[in-house]
Design a protein around this motif. Structure first.
Motif, mmCIF file in Angstrom:
data_model
loop_
_atom_site.group_PDB
_atom_site.id
_atom_site.type_symbol
_atom_site.label_atom_id
_atom_site.label_comp_id
_atom_site.label_asym_id
_atom_site.label_seq_id
_atom_site.Cartn_x
_atom_site.Cartn_y
_atom_site.Cartn_z
ATOM 1 N N ASN A 1 0.620 -122.387 11.366
ATOM 2 C CA ASN A 1 0.933 -123.263 10.344
ATOM 3 C C ASN A 1 0.879 -124.689 10.826
ATOM 4 O O ASN A 1 0.864 -125.682 10.133
ATOM 5 C CB ASN A 1 2.004 -122.847 9.579
ATOM 6 N N ARG B 1 -5.279 -121.059 2.393
ATOM 7 C CA ARG B 1 -4.220 -121.555 1.617
ATOM 8 C C ARG B 1 -4.426 -123.259 2.145
ATOM 9 O O ARG B 1 -4.287 -124.216 1.336
ATOM 10 C CB ARG B 1 -2.871 -121.113 1.695
ATOM 11 N N TYR C 1 -5.650 -126.983 1.594
ATOM 12 C CA TYR C 1 -5.156 -127.995 0.847
ATOM 13 C C TYR C 1 -4.868 -129.163 1.674
ATOM 14 O O TYR C 1 -4.819 -130.414 0.978
ATOM 15 C CB TYR C 1 -4.011 -127.675 -0.108
ATOM 16 N N PRO D 1 1.494 -122.928 -6.665
ATOM 17 C CA PRO D 1 0.823 -123.865 -7.474
ATOM 18 C C PRO D 1 0.820 -125.010 -6.559
ATOM 19 O O PRO D 1 1.232 -124.911 -5.280
ATOM 20 C CB PRO D 1 2.045 -124.382 -8.536
ATOM 21 N N ILE D 2 0.147 -126.101 -6.737
ATOM 22 C CA ILE D 2 -0.041 -127.352 -5.832
ATOM 23 C C ILE D 2 0.484 -128.364 -6.575
ATOM 24 O O ILE D 2 0.117 -129.644 -6.181
ATOM 25 C CB ILE D 2 -1.502 -127.455 -4.870
ATOM 26 N N ASP D 3 1.163 -128.270 -7.421
ATOM 27 C CA ASP D 3 1.685 -129.384 -8.403
ATOM 28 C C ASP D 3 2.551 -130.473 -7.712
ATOM 29 O O ASP D 3 2.306 -131.664 -8.013
ATOM 30 C CB ASP D 3 2.729 -128.994 -9.570
ATOM 31 N N LEU D 4 3.304 -130.181 -6.893
ATOM 32 C CA LEU D 4 4.098 -131.174 -5.897
ATOM 33 C C LEU D 4 3.166 -131.680 -5.036
ATOM 34 O O LEU D 4 3.388 -133.185 -4.580
ATOM 35 C CB LEU D 4 5.055 -130.434 -4.991
ATOM 36 N N ARG E 1 1.556 -111.289 6.728
ATOM 37 C CA ARG E 1 2.695 -110.789 7.562
ATOM 38 C C ARG E 1 3.055 -109.418 7.012
ATOM 39 O O ARG E 1 3.689 -108.635 7.951
ATOM 40 C CB ARG E 1 3.837 -111.701 7.022
ATOM 41 N N SER F 1 8.948 -128.126 -0.294
ATOM 42 C CA SER F 1 7.774 -127.597 0.228
ATOM 43 C C SER F 1 7.159 -127.926 1.479
ATOM 44 O O SER F 1 6.882 -129.167 1.732
ATOM 45 C CB SER F 1 6.745 -127.981 -1.001
ATOM 46 N N VAL F 2 6.713 -126.809 2.422
ATOM 47 C CA VAL F 2 6.241 -127.350 3.646
ATOM 48 C C VAL F 2 4.794 -127.973 3.352
ATOM 49 O O VAL F 2 4.472 -129.029 4.034
ATOM 50 C CB VAL F 2 6.150 -125.896 4.248
ATOM 51 N N GLY F 3 4.179 -127.616 2.692
ATOM 52 C CA GLY F 3 2.657 -127.954 2.022
ATOM 53 C C GLY F 3 2.582 -129.312 1.642
ATOM 54 O O GLY F 3 1.850 -130.167 2.039
ATOM 55 N N ILE G 1 11.936 -117.247 -1.351
ATOM 56 C CA ILE G 1 10.944 -118.191 -1.356
ATOM 57 C C ILE G 1 9.859 -117.935 -2.337
ATOM 58 O O ILE G 1 9.289 -118.577 -3.153
ATOM 59 C CB ILE G 1 10.076 -118.680 0.024
ATOM 60 N N TRP G 2 9.079 -116.568 -2.085
ATOM 61 C CA TRP G 2 7.974 -116.141 -2.890
ATOM 62 C C TRP G 2 8.214 -115.073 -3.687
ATOM 63 O O TRP G 2 9.072 -114.205 -3.673
ATOM 64 C CB TRP G 2 7.104 -115.635 -1.741
ATOM 65 N N GLN H 1 11.282 -129.407 -4.896
ATOM 66 C CA GLN H 1 11.498 -128.135 -3.724
ATOM 67 C C GLN H 1 11.122 -128.742 -2.328
ATOM 68 O O GLN H 1 9.950 -129.266 -2.222
ATOM 69 C CB GLN H 1 10.613 -126.899 -4.187
ATOM 70 N N ASP I 1 8.308 -115.956 6.222
ATOM 71 C CA ASP I 1 7.118 -115.349 7.051
ATOM 72 C C ASP I 1 7.318 -114.108 7.978
ATOM 73 O O ASP I 1 6.695 -113.664 8.527
ATOM 74 C CB ASP I 1 6.392 -116.492 7.725
HETATM 75 N N1 EPU Z 1 6.038 -124.788 -4.637
HETATM 76 C C1 EPU Z 1 5.721 -125.289 -5.775
HETATM 77 N N2 EPU Z 1 4.675 -126.322 -5.739
HETATM 78 C C2 EPU Z 1 4.022 -126.855 -4.990
HETATM 79 C C3 EPU Z 1 4.085 -126.276 -3.722
HETATM 80 C C4 EPU Z 1 5.153 -125.374 -3.609
HETATM 81 O O1 EPU Z 1 6.178 -124.716 -6.734
HETATM 82 O O2 EPU Z 1 3.187 -127.745 -5.240
HETATM 83 C C5 EPU Z 1 6.638 -123.620 -4.423
HETATM 84 C C6 EPU Z 1 6.004 -122.389 -4.065
HETATM 85 O O3 EPU Z 1 5.628 -121.709 -5.207
HETATM 86 C C7 EPU Z 1 7.110 -121.725 -3.296
HETATM 87 C C8 EPU Z 1 7.889 -122.864 -2.547
HETATM 88 O O4 EPU Z 1 7.611 -123.920 -3.240
HETATM 89 O O5 EPU Z 1 7.845 -120.787 -4.169
HETATM 90 C C9 EPU Z 1 7.778 -122.945 -1.065
HETATM 91 O O6 EPU Z 1 6.220 -123.424 -0.962
HETATM 92 P P1 EPU Z 1 5.681 -124.096 0.169
HETATM 93 O O7 EPU Z 1 4.880 -125.110 -0.238
HETATM 94 O O8 EPU Z 1 6.733 -124.651 1.221
HETATM 95 O O9 EPU Z 1 4.603 -123.156 0.973
HETATM 96 P P2 EPU Z 1 3.035 -123.550 1.472
HETATM 97 O O10 EPU Z 1 3.318 -124.813 1.985
HETATM 98 O O11 EPU Z 1 2.239 -122.795 0.429
HETATM 99 C C10 EPU Z 1 3.833 -122.723 3.984
HETATM 100 C C11 EPU Z 1 3.083 -121.439 4.887
HETATM 101 C C12 EPU Z 1 3.358 -120.231 4.453
HETATM 102 C C13 EPU Z 1 4.814 -120.004 4.389
HETATM 103 C C14 EPU Z 1 5.601 -121.147 3.498
HETATM 104 C C15 EPU Z 1 7.127 -121.138 3.360
HETATM 105 C C16 EPU Z 1 1.016 -122.747 5.711
HETATM 106 C C17 EPU Z 1 -0.383 -122.630 5.496
HETATM 107 N N3 EPU Z 1 1.647 -121.573 4.833
HETATM 108 O O12 EPU Z 1 3.142 -122.387 2.467
HETATM 109 O O13 EPU Z 1 3.061 -119.353 5.587
HETATM 110 O O14 EPU Z 1 5.395 -118.735 3.677
HETATM 111 O O15 EPU Z 1 5.078 -122.435 3.841
HETATM 112 O O16 EPU Z 1 7.290 -121.362 4.652
HETATM 113 O O17 EPU Z 1 1.585 -123.500 6.216
HETATM 114 C C18 EPU Z 1 2.119 -117.428 6.381
HETATM 115 O O18 EPU Z 1 2.002 -117.873 7.320
HETATM 116 O O19 EPU Z 1 2.079 -116.105 6.369
HETATM 117 C C19 EPU Z 1 2.405 -118.226 5.138
HETATM 118 C C20 EPU Z 1 2.312 -117.620 3.972
#
Ligand code: EPU
Length: 432
Positions: free
Chosen positions: A23, A93, A96, A123-126, A373, A165-167, A329-330, A163, A307
């Motif tokens: 990641n 994923r 983005y 979603p990617i609204d954030l 996972r 959010s990592v991404g 989280i999910w 939130q 994860d």
């Molecule tokens: N969320 C929103 N809107 C957004 C972005 C996120 O509502 O625009 C919500 C999500 O629905 C979720 C929460 O915020 O409920 C956290 O999401 P996050 O954005 O942190 O997750 P992500 O960036 O999409 C990354 C990892 C995931 C890991 C999560 C949490 C990458 C490519 N993916 O996803 O990794 O589960 O952070 O730590 O970095 C994996 O490696 O198996 C994996 C799924």
């Protein structure tokens, strides 16, 4: 297509070397597009998500050259396109991150909506809200995100993440690194790969402070120069092997880790009855006695990582007593439960809560991986089970685990890759 065949019930002994963090890599490779020059990136994991992101970067016009199997050189001087096609983008994923990187460097990006493992709504609204706060115009048309910076470029601002959010945190860093003025991200995510992305960009000339805390300050710079960087070890790959030793028993030295990143995982494995000894950049995991029940709630870092939820649940299936797992989280990360039940596991799921009644032994069964996972957790369950377990759809597992079979064989596991003639599996792999 291939599948895994595991003969379980053998404790694991020896050493395993951990690779670079998936990641972190899937954000740092797109970040190389921001650099006007040549980046040399070391400790790249050999996984299919990395192969895919490098293919995309190449299609955009970057020169990508492997110097050895874990070191890649990327020259983004002559990018010819800011359009990421659907067939590549929707397979993962992390595509983005190309929006933030292309928008940050060229002021425009057209990227198909990302795909990736099905963990519920993603979603990617954030991300979009952050780009808009920086001044970009963002539209989603026919499944593509179109992002365009104003003529004078993106401008710094203060962004509060609803939130952590990592991404969205990483994407905001990518877009803001070369913008005009100062950006502050509040309620930022704190995962180790966020620090790694900031360190990568800083080593190329960016000015990003506070990564790893919930307030990140970015002073936009005009230009990023080339350089060399080494990606951090993968926290989740290490945690997965720690869980494998905990479930199967044995004594394994897990090398090339940052023990601090593993604290949240170590604490739970110790509570379950494993011994974990920190040794510089390695951890030694030993488990001989019975496993005890624990409760788990997944949370953003430094909490217990989502994860690792399926993998620790595999351990809890054979622990004494009743454990409660709360997925924070999910919304849909228990799709593996039906497969575990085929092995004799006793699990009830209600929404985000799973109640696991430990059984004396799991029995080998024929399983289908349903995400990355979950697939890794099935391997752990197979290693702990009596009899033979087959796992198909391993393309999910190969997205994030480098040389999993060789690494487990190296500690004495009876796991083999065999041909899977199932045409249905082949068709699913083709659509990612
Ligand atoms: N969320 C929103 N809107 C957004 C972005 C996120 O509502 O625009 C919500 C999500 O629905 C979720 C929460 O915020 O409920 C956290 O999401 P996050 O954005 O942190 O997750 P992500 O960036 O999409 C990354 C990892 C995931 C890991 C999560 C949490 C990458 C490519 N993916 O996803 O990794 O589960 O952070 O730590 O970095 C994996 O490696 O198996 C994996 C799924």
């Amino acid at each position: 297509m291939q599948k895994y065949v595991i003969k379980g019930g053998k404790p694991l002994y020896g050493e395993i070397e951990i690779g670079g963090a998936k990641n972190a890599a899937v954000a740092i490779l797109p970040a190389a597009l921001l650099v006007d020059g040549v980046c040399r990136i070391e400790n790249i994991p050999q996984i299919s998500d990395v192969t895919l992101i490098l293919r995309i970067i190449e299609e955009l016009g970057a020169e990508v050259r492997f110097l050895n199997k874990n070191t890649v050189q990327i020259d983004s001087t002559h990018i010819t396109s800011c359009h990421v096609p659907d067939e590549l983008s929707r397979k993962m994923r992390a595509s983005y991150y190309l929006i933030g990187a292309l928008l940050g460097r060229f002021g425009q990006a057209v990227v198909s909506m990302p795909g990736g493992c099905d963990l519920g709504s993603r979603p990617i609204d954030l991300h979009i809200r952050s780009f808009e706060s920086l001044g970009a115009k963002v539209d989603v048309v026919s499944g593509y995100v179109h992002a365009t910076a104003p003529e004078q470029g993106l401008h710094g601002t203060t962004i509060y993440m609803d939130q952590a959010s990592v991404g969205a945190t990483m994407n905001t860093i990518l877009a803001a690194a070369c913008s005009n003025g100062r950006t502050v991200i509040e309620n930022a995510a704190k995962e180790p790969h966020i620090v790694d992305l900031a360190n990568f960009l800083n080593s190329m000339g960016a000015d990003i402070r506070g990564a790893g805390t919930d307030v990140i300050r970015i002073h936009g710079v005009q230009h990023l120069h080339g350089g060399s960087y080494s990606i951090i070890p993968d926290q989740i790959e290490a945690g997965t092997y720690m869980a494998a030793v905990t479930a199967a028993g044995g004594d394994v030295l897990i090398r090339n880790v940052i023990p601090k990143h593993l604290d949240c995982i170590t604490a739970k494995l110790v509570e379950m009855g494993a011994q974990v000894e920190e040794m510089g950049d390695a951890v030694r995991v030993t488990r001989t006695g019975a496993l005890k029940r624990v409760n788990i709630k997944t949370m953003p870092y430094p909490g217990f990582p989502t994860d690792m939820q399926p993998q620790i649940s595999a351990c809890l299936c054979v622990a004494e007593g009743t454990s409660v797992v709360n997925e924070g989280i999910w919304e849909n990360r228990y799709r593996y439960v039906g497969e575990f039940r085929r092995m004799g596991a006793q699990i009830q799921v209600d929404g985000k809560i799973a109640v696991i009644e430990g059984v004396n032994r799991l029995m080998g069964a024929s399983l289908r991986a349903c995400d990355l996972r979950a697939g890794a957790a099935m391997v752990i369950a197979g290693l702990a089970a009596h009899g033979e377990t087959e796992i198909s759809r391993i393309f999910y597992i190969e997205r994030g685990y480098e040389n999993l079979v060789e690494k487990l064989q190296g500690v004495g596991a009876d796991i083999r890759l065999v041909e899977d003639g199932n045409e249905e599996t082949q068709r699913e792999a083709d659509v990612g």
